[in-house]
Design a protein around this motif. Sequence first.
Motif, PDB file in Angstrom:
ATOM      1  N   SER A 204       0.875  -1.103   0.137  1.00  0.00           N
ATOM      2  CA  SER A 204       0.080   0.097  -0.128  1.00  0.00           C
ATOM      3  C   SER A 204       0.915   1.165  -0.117  1.00  0.00           C
ATOM      4  CB  SER A 204      -0.965  -0.053   1.201  1.00  0.00           C
ATOM      5  OG  SER A 204      -1.946  -0.863   1.045  1.00  0.00           O
ATOM      6  N   THR A 205       1.865   1.177   0.683  1.00  0.00           N
ATOM      7  CA  THR A 205       2.847   2.320   0.827  1.00  0.00           C
ATOM      8  C   THR A 205       3.418   2.239  -0.771  1.00  0.00           C
ATOM      9  OG1 THR A 205       3.660   1.934   2.776  1.00  0.00           O
ATOM     10  CG2 THR A 205       5.130   3.178   1.492  1.00  0.00           C
ATOM     11  N   LEU A 206       3.812   1.467  -1.457  1.00  0.00           N
ATOM     12  CA  LEU A 206       4.086   1.724  -3.002  1.00  0.00           C
ATOM     13  C   LEU A 206       3.058   2.311  -3.768  1.00  0.00           C
ATOM     14  CD1 LEU A 206       6.255   0.986  -5.148  1.00  0.00           C
ATOM     15  CD2 LEU A 206       4.971  -0.973  -5.730  1.00  0.00           C
ATOM     16  N   ALA A 207       1.819   2.067  -3.509  1.00  0.00           N
ATOM     17  CA  ALA A 207       0.666   2.776  -4.187  1.00  0.00           C
ATOM     18  C   ALA A 207       0.528   3.966  -3.766  1.00  0.00           C
ATOM     19  CB  ALA A 207      -0.776   1.599  -4.084  1.00  0.00           C
ATOM     20  N   LYS A 208       0.786   4.309  -2.688  1.00  0.00           N
ATOM     21  CA  LYS A 208       0.397   5.793  -2.000  1.00  0.00           C
ATOM     22  C   LYS A 208       1.947   6.769  -2.734  1.00  0.00           C
ATOM     23  CE  LYS A 208      -2.126   4.695   1.995  1.00  0.00           C
ATOM     24  NZ  LYS A 208      -2.041   4.767   3.349  1.00  0.00           N
ATOM     25  N   LEU A 209       2.976   6.041  -2.789  1.00  0.00           N
ATOM     26  CA  LEU A 209       4.124   6.899  -3.438  1.00  0.00           C
ATOM     27  C   LEU A 209       3.617   7.030  -4.873  1.00  0.00           C
ATOM     28  CD1 LEU A 209       6.988   4.602  -1.734  1.00  0.00           C
ATOM     29  CD2 LEU A 209       6.490   7.140  -1.231  1.00  0.00           C
ATOM     30  N   ILE A 210       3.398   6.217  -5.384  1.00  0.00           N
ATOM     31  CA  ILE A 210       3.046   6.313  -7.094  1.00  0.00           C
ATOM     32  C   ILE A 210       2.037   7.486  -7.359  1.00  0.00           C
ATOM     33  CG2 ILE A 210       2.275   5.346  -9.072  1.00  0.00           C
ATOM     34  CD1 ILE A 210       3.016   2.698  -8.256  1.00  0.00           C
ATOM     35  N   ALA A 211       0.952   7.386  -6.302  1.00  0.00           N
ATOM     36  CA  ALA A 211      -0.063   8.439  -6.535  1.00  0.00           C
ATOM     37  C   ALA A 211       0.299   9.774  -6.146  1.00  0.00           C
ATOM     38  CB  ALA A 211      -1.298   7.920  -5.663  1.00  0.00           C
ATOM     39  N   GLY A 212       1.228   9.696  -5.042  1.00  0.00           N
ATOM     40  CA  GLY A 212       1.709  11.093  -4.641  1.00  0.00           C
ATOM     41  C   GLY A 212       1.341  11.571  -3.272  1.00  0.00           C
ATOM     42  N   ILE A 213       0.663  10.568  -2.603  1.00  0.00           N
ATOM     43  CA  ILE A 213       0.042  10.583  -1.311  1.00  0.00           C
ATOM     44  C   ILE A 213       1.183  10.685  -0.073  1.00  0.00           C
ATOM     45  CG2 ILE A 213      -1.245   9.616   0.644  1.00  0.00           C
ATOM     46  CD1 ILE A 213      -3.051   8.354  -1.770  1.00  0.00           C
ATOM     47  N   GLU A 214       2.299  10.007  -0.446  1.00  0.00           N
ATOM     48  CA  GLU A 214       3.483   9.994   0.122  1.00  0.00           C
ATOM     49  C   GLU A 214       4.502  10.373  -0.525  1.00  0.00           C
ATOM     50  OE1 GLU A 214       3.681   9.611   3.464  1.00  0.00           O
ATOM     51  OE2 GLU A 214       2.024   8.167   3.978  1.00  0.00           O
ATOM     52  N   LYS A 215       5.385  10.958  -0.161  1.00  0.00           N
ATOM     53  CA  LYS A 215       6.655  11.427  -0.749  1.00  0.00           C
ATOM     54  C   LYS A 215       7.990  10.452  -0.605  1.00  0.00           C
ATOM     55  CE  LYS A 215       9.694  15.672  -1.825  1.00  0.00           C
ATOM     56  NZ  LYS A 215       9.752  16.960  -1.487  1.00  0.00           N
ATOM     57  N   PRO A 216       8.458   9.966  -1.699  1.00  0.00           N
ATOM     58  CA  PRO A 216       9.826   8.991  -1.446  1.00  0.00           C
ATOM     59  C   PRO A 216      11.016   9.815  -0.659  1.00  0.00           C
ATOM     60  CG  PRO A 216       9.608   9.719  -3.783  1.00  0.00           C
ATOM     61  CD  PRO A 216       8.240  10.013  -3.290  1.00  0.00           C
ATOM     62  N   THR A 217      11.835   9.145   0.039  1.00  0.00           N
ATOM     63  CA  THR A 217      12.886   9.600   0.573  1.00  0.00           C
ATOM     64  C   THR A 217      14.155   9.505  -0.107  1.00  0.00           C
ATOM     65  OG1 THR A 217      13.000   7.465   1.855  1.00  0.00           O
ATOM     66  CG2 THR A 217      12.054   9.162   3.070  1.00  0.00           C
ATOM     67  N   GLY A 218      14.034   8.527  -1.437  1.00  0.00           N
ATOM     68  CA  GLY A 218      14.952   8.533  -2.305  1.00  0.00           C
ATOM     69  C   GLY A 218      14.648   7.818  -3.608  1.00  0.00           C
ATOM     70  N   GLY A 219      15.222   8.055  -4.698  1.00  0.00           N
ATOM     71  CA  GLY A 219      14.918   7.476  -6.003  1.00  0.00           C
ATOM     72  C   GLY A 219      13.940   8.505  -6.793  1.00  0.00           C
ATOM     73  N   ARG A 220      13.355   7.949  -8.006  1.00  0.00           N
ATOM     74  CA  ARG A 220      12.630   8.880  -8.775  1.00  0.00           C
ATOM     75  C   ARG A 220      11.481   7.845  -9.475  1.00  0.00           C
ATOM     76  NH1 ARG A 220      15.536  11.363 -13.859  1.00  0.00           N
ATOM     77  NH2 ARG A 220      15.769   9.247 -14.478  1.00  0.00           N
ATOM     78  N   ILE A 221      10.450   8.636  -9.704  1.00  0.00           N
ATOM     79  CA  ILE A 221       9.220   8.263 -10.273  1.00  0.00           C
ATOM     80  C   ILE A 221       9.018   8.831 -11.751  1.00  0.00           C
ATOM     81  CG2 ILE A 221       6.763   7.837 -10.264  1.00  0.00           C
ATOM     82  CD1 ILE A 221       7.102   8.150  -7.111  1.00  0.00           C
ATOM     83  N   LEU A 222       9.087   8.070 -12.772  1.00  0.00           N
ATOM     84  CA  LEU A 222       8.768   8.430 -14.146  1.00  0.00           C
ATOM     85  C   LEU A 222       7.561   8.192 -14.662  1.00  0.00           C
ATOM     86  CD1 LEU A 222      12.576   7.795 -15.517  1.00  0.00           C
ATOM     87  CD2 LEU A 222      11.727  10.003 -14.311  1.00  0.00           C
TER      88      LEU A 222
END
Length: 247
Positions: free
Chosen positions: A45-63
Amino acid sequence: MLTLENLSFGVQDEKSQKEIIRNLNLTIESNKFVVVTGPNGGGKSTLAKLIAGIEKPTGGRILLDGADITEKNITERAQSGISYAFQQPVRFKGIEVFDLLRLASGKELNITDACQYLSEVGLCAKDYIKREVNDSLSGGELKRIEIATVLARGTKLSIFDEPEAGIDLWSFQNLIAVFERMRQNIKNGSILIISHQERILDIADEIVVIANGQISMQGPKDDILPHLLGTASAVDACTKFYNKEEA
């Protein structure tokens, strides 16, 4: 279409930084139905929220389609073409289903089009188009209305976080039928579902297994699903397989 590069996410507890997602790399191609599964607490679920922008990653990139959206917020992600459906859909007292569909579409939506979206998720349009999105709707009805809003948006990537959560068996059967239709009609976009339900896994083009914040298995359904069956639940199978690989 969607690319995650060395994606990480951690939270600070009383003593140290706890990593939930660790240097995760994943590519989701266009026109694919992808299911992410794995043991509870593994980071799905954390991964889904990172992709949607609900959570902000502490490292890496989303393209997304080659464009870096890592710093974009949830509204900007939505404008870029990402839809997110919550485990527990929001109820909107005072808003009718038609108004919700019209707002979700972002365009002038007529009654005929709105009824078509409701029909696609197995709801009788005349019974729901003027219903208020409130407590009078069951969990299963609300889930299907939320899916209808995602269809109305027509986004590049549609994310569903454990859509089976909190609904009864009858509603679950209807939900499976909706996803089967979506899988058959998929075009100009991809679907990402977080789930450990076998019937949802069986619809997938590709299955991604996440445990301890990393991908432990990934591939076509016919290659991955056999590894997840034969035990009491897919979750137990994922855990056992991951522990075996770590040994």
